[in-house]
Structure formats: structure tokens, C-alpha cells
Design an enzyme around this catalytic site. Structure first.
Site, PDB file in Angstrom:
ATOM      1  N   TYR A 177       2.185 -11.643  -0.506  1.00  0.00           N
ATOM      2  CA  TYR A 177       3.433 -12.039  -0.739  1.00  0.00           C
ATOM      3  C   TYR A 177       3.795 -13.172  -1.530  1.00  0.00           C
ATOM      4  O   TYR A 177       4.564 -13.554  -1.893  1.00  0.00           O
ATOM      5  CB  TYR A 177       4.160 -11.893   0.544  1.00  0.00           C
ATOM      6  CG  TYR A 177       4.419 -10.342   1.144  1.00  0.00           C
ATOM      7  CD1 TYR A 177       3.490  -9.417   0.554  1.00  0.00           C
ATOM      8  CD2 TYR A 177       5.294 -10.235   2.161  1.00  0.00           C
ATOM      9  CE1 TYR A 177       3.748  -8.184   1.299  1.00  0.00           C
ATOM     10  CE2 TYR A 177       5.348  -8.971   2.840  1.00  0.00           C
ATOM     11  CZ  TYR A 177       4.710  -7.969   2.188  1.00  0.00           C
ATOM     12  OH  TYR A 177       4.479  -6.729   2.671  1.00  0.00           O
TER      13      TYR A 177
ATOM     14  N   LYS B 216      -9.338  -5.051   6.147  1.00  0.00           N
ATOM     15  CA  LYS B 216     -10.081  -4.292   5.202  1.00  0.00           C
ATOM     16  C   LYS B 216     -11.444  -4.836   4.801  1.00  0.00           C
ATOM     17  O   LYS B 216     -11.539  -5.168   3.655  1.00  0.00           O
ATOM     18  CB  LYS B 216      -9.047  -4.013   4.164  1.00  0.00           C
ATOM     19  CG  LYS B 216      -9.327  -2.798   3.423  1.00  0.00           C
ATOM     20  CD  LYS B 216      -8.894  -1.100   4.183  1.00  0.00           C
ATOM     21  CE  LYS B 216      -9.715  -0.242   3.097  1.00  0.00           C
ATOM     22  NZ  LYS B 216      -9.935   1.041   3.662  1.00  0.00           N
TER      23      LYS B 216
ATOM     24  N   ASP C  29      -6.458   1.314   7.872  1.00  0.00           N
ATOM     25  CA  ASP C  29      -6.366   2.663   7.641  1.00  0.00           C
ATOM     26  C   ASP C  29      -6.512   3.373   9.202  1.00  0.00           C
ATOM     27  O   ASP C  29      -5.665   4.187   9.263  1.00  0.00           O
ATOM     28  CB  ASP C  29      -7.082   3.314   6.666  1.00  0.00           C
ATOM     29  CG  ASP C  29      -8.690   2.824   6.515  1.00  0.00           C
ATOM     30  OD1 ASP C  29      -8.845   1.968   7.261  1.00  0.00           O
ATOM     31  OD2 ASP C  29      -9.268   3.387   5.682  1.00  0.00           O
TER      32      ASP C  29
ATOM     33  N   ASP D 216       3.378  -6.333   7.960  1.00  0.00           N
ATOM     34  CA  ASP D 216       4.503  -5.661   7.849  1.00  0.00           C
ATOM     35  C   ASP D 216       4.626  -4.220   8.069  1.00  0.00           C
ATOM     36  O   ASP D 216       5.517  -3.561   8.686  1.00  0.00           O
ATOM     37  CB  ASP D 216       4.901  -5.901   6.267  1.00  0.00           C
ATOM     38  CG  ASP D 216       6.333  -5.913   5.850  1.00  0.00           C
ATOM     39  OD1 ASP D 216       7.052  -5.383   6.411  1.00  0.00           O
ATOM     40  OD2 ASP D 216       6.509  -6.083   4.626  1.00  0.00           O
TER      41      ASP D 216
ATOM     42  N   ASP E  49       6.289  -2.115  11.729  1.00  0.00           N
ATOM     43  CA  ASP E  49       7.288  -1.126  11.457  1.00  0.00           C
ATOM     44  C   ASP E  49       6.989   0.245  11.949  1.00  0.00           C
ATOM     45  O   ASP E  49       7.501   1.052  12.510  1.00  0.00           O
ATOM     46  CB  ASP E  49       7.844  -0.822  10.068  1.00  0.00           C
ATOM     47  CG  ASP E  49       8.987  -1.780   9.570  1.00  0.00           C
ATOM     48  OD1 ASP E  49       9.138  -2.912  10.366  1.00  0.00           O
ATOM     49  OD2 ASP E  49       9.729  -1.462   8.597  1.00  0.00           O
TER      50      ASP E  49
END
Ligand code: NAD
Length: 370
Positions: free
Chosen positions: A147, A197, A229, A253, A257
Site C-alpha cells: 500500500y 507467501k 492462500d 486487510d 475481513d
């Protein structure tokens, strides 16, 4: 931790912000009485309330108040239908919240997700996947990664356009968020699952190396690693395996959620964004995970629990008042166990449930604090 004066800026904001903030302050006062705390709480406008009062979503006086406070208890800001002529950089979501995060270098975002057994019906998972109720904590790095990494641009090229975002982490950035995760795990079930990852990304390899090294300082906390994943799958297949889930910014993020959806209602979910610690106090901003809920604002329908649990996180993380934080959390549990429900967590199928408004829910929790 000393129980000297706790200086708190209370920024209620817009929509349901003021009504849920009122209940959280009531509960904080009840905790102050029970634990002999001296609270110095000052309320100030933010969001559209700031624009209305002083022409700015984060008025200078509000920012000055935050600077001289130890912690910010934040409601929520933004009303999508208000004045479309106000440009996006002056609208509350950016001009207030992102500015506060930047101003106070709030690098660690904590999102506890709890689903008490009594609210099993609100969870989208089948009951057998919920165990004895869910209880996990997502610790998300908030100021680095994709970000904020540079270069970040879109440019014209012969074939059309080309967009670039850069994922970048340094060793100190990973270390400080890892310490937050391990320290928090120590007051929970002593397990950290670190998400990366590492099979594809350079960042993932560094992340895994640094987290593993930091784990050496916390021999009483178990560490495992999981590819992002797989973590997305495991959260819905077997969420009870998680205690603290440690993530970089983008993965956090998304996964926070996903985890939040397991609790059934945004009205139940608090969050903490923590900055640096000095003199034994950690500066933090504490807020509900949800927004201003304009559809129910001003109708005594909002669930105040997310705001009340945010106040509990404030007691724990900014002031180290674990007993007071636990007292607030257990008051929430007691009231839920007694069957009190705001509309968002109410099920007519539950014969012991009684629908109540924002105000009555806040009163009952304050009373249960003692
Ligand atoms: P929202 O979270 O405000 O509402 C989504 C749904 O959840 C609505 O149906 C709402 O009624 C319900 N809900 C949320 N909190 C609740 C509570 N405490 N009790 C009961 N129900 C609750 O999201 P939205 O409608 O997409 O956004 C509304 C505004 O809030 C927008 O301007 C958005 O930018 C802003 N927002 C602010 C923050 C923040 O200040 N941190 C976060 C998210 C959204």
C-alpha cells in the site's frame, strides 16, 4: 502499569458514532469506578461533524487534543450521501482517519474476532465448524507493504497503460509487528500463525526468516507458518485452530475481513491501531470495525458492543489495565448470555433472546461491569 490519570480523546464522528460512543463512555466510567481509575476524557468533533464545526474533517483543535492524549477512542466517520462537491481528499475517510494513522505512525492493527456460543446463529459457518465458539486475533501490519511501497504509479506505454505497486518490507518493520503478535499471544492461548507467501515472494522469505528469529525471544509461544492462500481456506474450514494470526498489510486487510464475517455482525467487532510505546504507555486509536451505518443512525438500533469492546482494548493496550479490560469483556459476555440482543444479532428462533436498543444494551453492560 500505574493507574494515574488516563487521558483519552473521544472522537465520536458521524452516523451511529455519537450514540455508540455515549454507551462506551458510560461503560468506561463504570470500569473507572470499580478499579479506581482517574479518567480525563475530552470529546471533540471529527468527520462531517468536524467539517460542520470547523470546516475540516480533522480540525486543528481535535488534532491538538489527540497529541496531548494517551489514546484515542474513535467512533466512525463518513456519510456517503453528504455534499458530493467536497473533494475526496477533504472527505472524512481520507482527511480524518488516514491522517490520524499517519500522524501517529499507527503500524499495528489488532482485530479480535469472537463469536460466543450463544450467537452461533449469526455465523455463516455450520455449528460443527465453530467448536465452543470462535476466538481469534488478527494482527495486521498497517504502514508498510504494497500500500505504501515506492514506486507506485500508472504510466502510458505503447500497448496501453502500465500500473506499478511495490511490495517492500524492512527487517525492523517485520520485527516490530512480530513483537506485537508474540506479546499479545502471551495473554491469550500462546500461539502465533504467521501468514506469508514465501513460496513465491521475496518479501515472504524475509517475513518468515524474521518472524522465526523473533519467535526465539518467546519460547513460551508456539509459532507456525501458513501460506496466505491456505490461510484463506483454513479460516472457513477450521477457524478454531487459530489464536493470533500475524499478517503483512495486504494479506491482513483481506484475511481480517474474512475473519470478521465469521462473527456475524460488524456491530460486535472492535479494533485497535497501535503506535509506539513510551514511558510504559502505547499510543493507540481504538474503533469499531464497522462504519457509520447511516441506515440505522439515530434510531436506537445500533449495536454498541463494538465500541464498548474498543474501549476494553484501549484499557488493555494503551494502559496495561488487563483486569479492567477483562471486566468489560466479561460484562459483554454476561449480557449476551442473559439474552439481550440488538437487532443485528437477534434471532426470533432463540426463545431466550430479547431485543433491546442501543441505550438499554449500554446500560446493561455498564451495570454488569459493576
Ligand atoms: P457500515 O459498516 O457503516 O454498514 C454496513 C452494514 O452493517 C449496515 O447495514 C449497517 O447498518 C451495519 N452495521 C454497522 N455497524 C453496526 C452496528 N454497530 N450495529 C448494527 N449494525 C451495524 O458500512 P457502509 O454502509 O459501507 O459505510 C457507511 C459509511 O461509513 C461510509 O461513508 C463509509 O466510508 C464509512 N466507513 C467508515 C469507517 C470508519 O470510520 N472507520 C469504516 C467503514 C466505513
Amino acid at each position: 502499569m500505574s493507574t494515574s490519570k488516563l487521558t483519552i480523546a473521544a472522537l465520536a464522528g458521524d452516523g451511529i458514532g455519537p450514540e455508540v460512543m455515549r454507551e462506551a463512555l458510560k461503560v468506561l466510567q463504570a470500569a473507572a469506578r470499580r478499579f479506581s481509575l482517574t479518567l480525563d476524557i475530552t470529546e471533540a468533533p471529527v468527520g462531517w461533524a468536524g467539517i460542520d464545526a470547523a470546516g475540516d474533517a480533522l480540525p486543528e483543535t481535535t488534532l491538538a487534543l489527540c497529541r496531548r492524549s494517551d489514546a484515542i477512542l474513535f467512533g466512525s466517520v463518513g456519510l456517503p450521501d453528504r455534499d458530493p462537491t467536497v473533494p475526496k481528499e477533504r472527505r472524512p475517510e481520507r482527511a480524518a482517519l488516514l491522517r490520524l494513522r499517519k500522524e501517529f505512525s499507527l503500524f499495528a492493527n489488532l482485530r479480535p474476532v469472537r463469536l460466543p456460543r450463544e450467537l452461533s446463529h449469526a455465523c455463516p459457518l455450520r455449528p460443527e465448524r465453530q467448536g465452543d465458539g470462535l476466538d481469534l486475533l488478527v494482527v495486521r501490519e498497517l504502514t508498510g507493504g504494497l500500500y505504501f511501497g515506492q514506486p507506485k504509479l500508472t504510466e502510458e506505454i505503447q500497448a496501453g497503460r502500465r500500473a506499478v505497486d511495490t511490495m517492500v518490507y524492512t527487517t525492523p518493520e517485520i520485527e516490530r509487528i512480530a513483537h506485537v503478535a508474540f506479546r499479545t499471544a502471551r495473554v491469550r492461548r500462546r500461539k502465533v500463525t504467521s501468514i506469508d507467501k514465501a513460496n513465491v515472494l521475496e518479501n515472504g522469505i524475509l517475513w518468515r526468516e524474521v518472524v522465526t528469529r523473533v519467535a526465539g525471544e518467546y519460547p513460551d509461544v508456539a509459532l507456525d507458518h501458513m501460506f496466505v492462500d491456505n490461510a484463506a481456506m483454513q479460516l472457513v474450514l477450521r477457524p478454531t485452530q487459530f489464536d493470533v494470526v500475524l499478517c503483512e498489510n495486504l494479506f491482513g486487510d483481506i484475511l481480517s475481513d474474512e475473519a470478521a464475517a465469521l462473527a456475524g455482525s460488524l456491530g460486535m467487532l472492535p479494533s485497535a491501531s497501535l503506535g509506539i510505546t513510551s514511558g510504559g504507555r502505547t499510543f493507540g486509536l481504538y474503533e469499531p470495525a464497522g462504519g457509520t451505518a447511516p441506515d440505522i443512525a439515530g434510531k436506537d438500533l445500533a449495536n454498541p458492543i463494538a465500541q464498548i469492546l474498543s474501549a476494553a482494548l484501549l484499557l488493555r493496550h494503551s494502559f496495561g489495565l488487563e483486569d479492567a479490560a477483562k471486566a468489560v469483556e466479561s460484562a459483554v459476555e454476561q449480557v449476551i448470555a442473559r439474552g439481550l440482543r440488538t437487532g443485528d444479532i437477534y434471532s426470533p428462533a432463540d426463545p431466550s433472546a430479547r431485543k433491546v436498543g442501543t441505550h438499554e444494551m449500554g446500560d446493561a453492560i455498564a451495570q454488569a461491569v459493576g
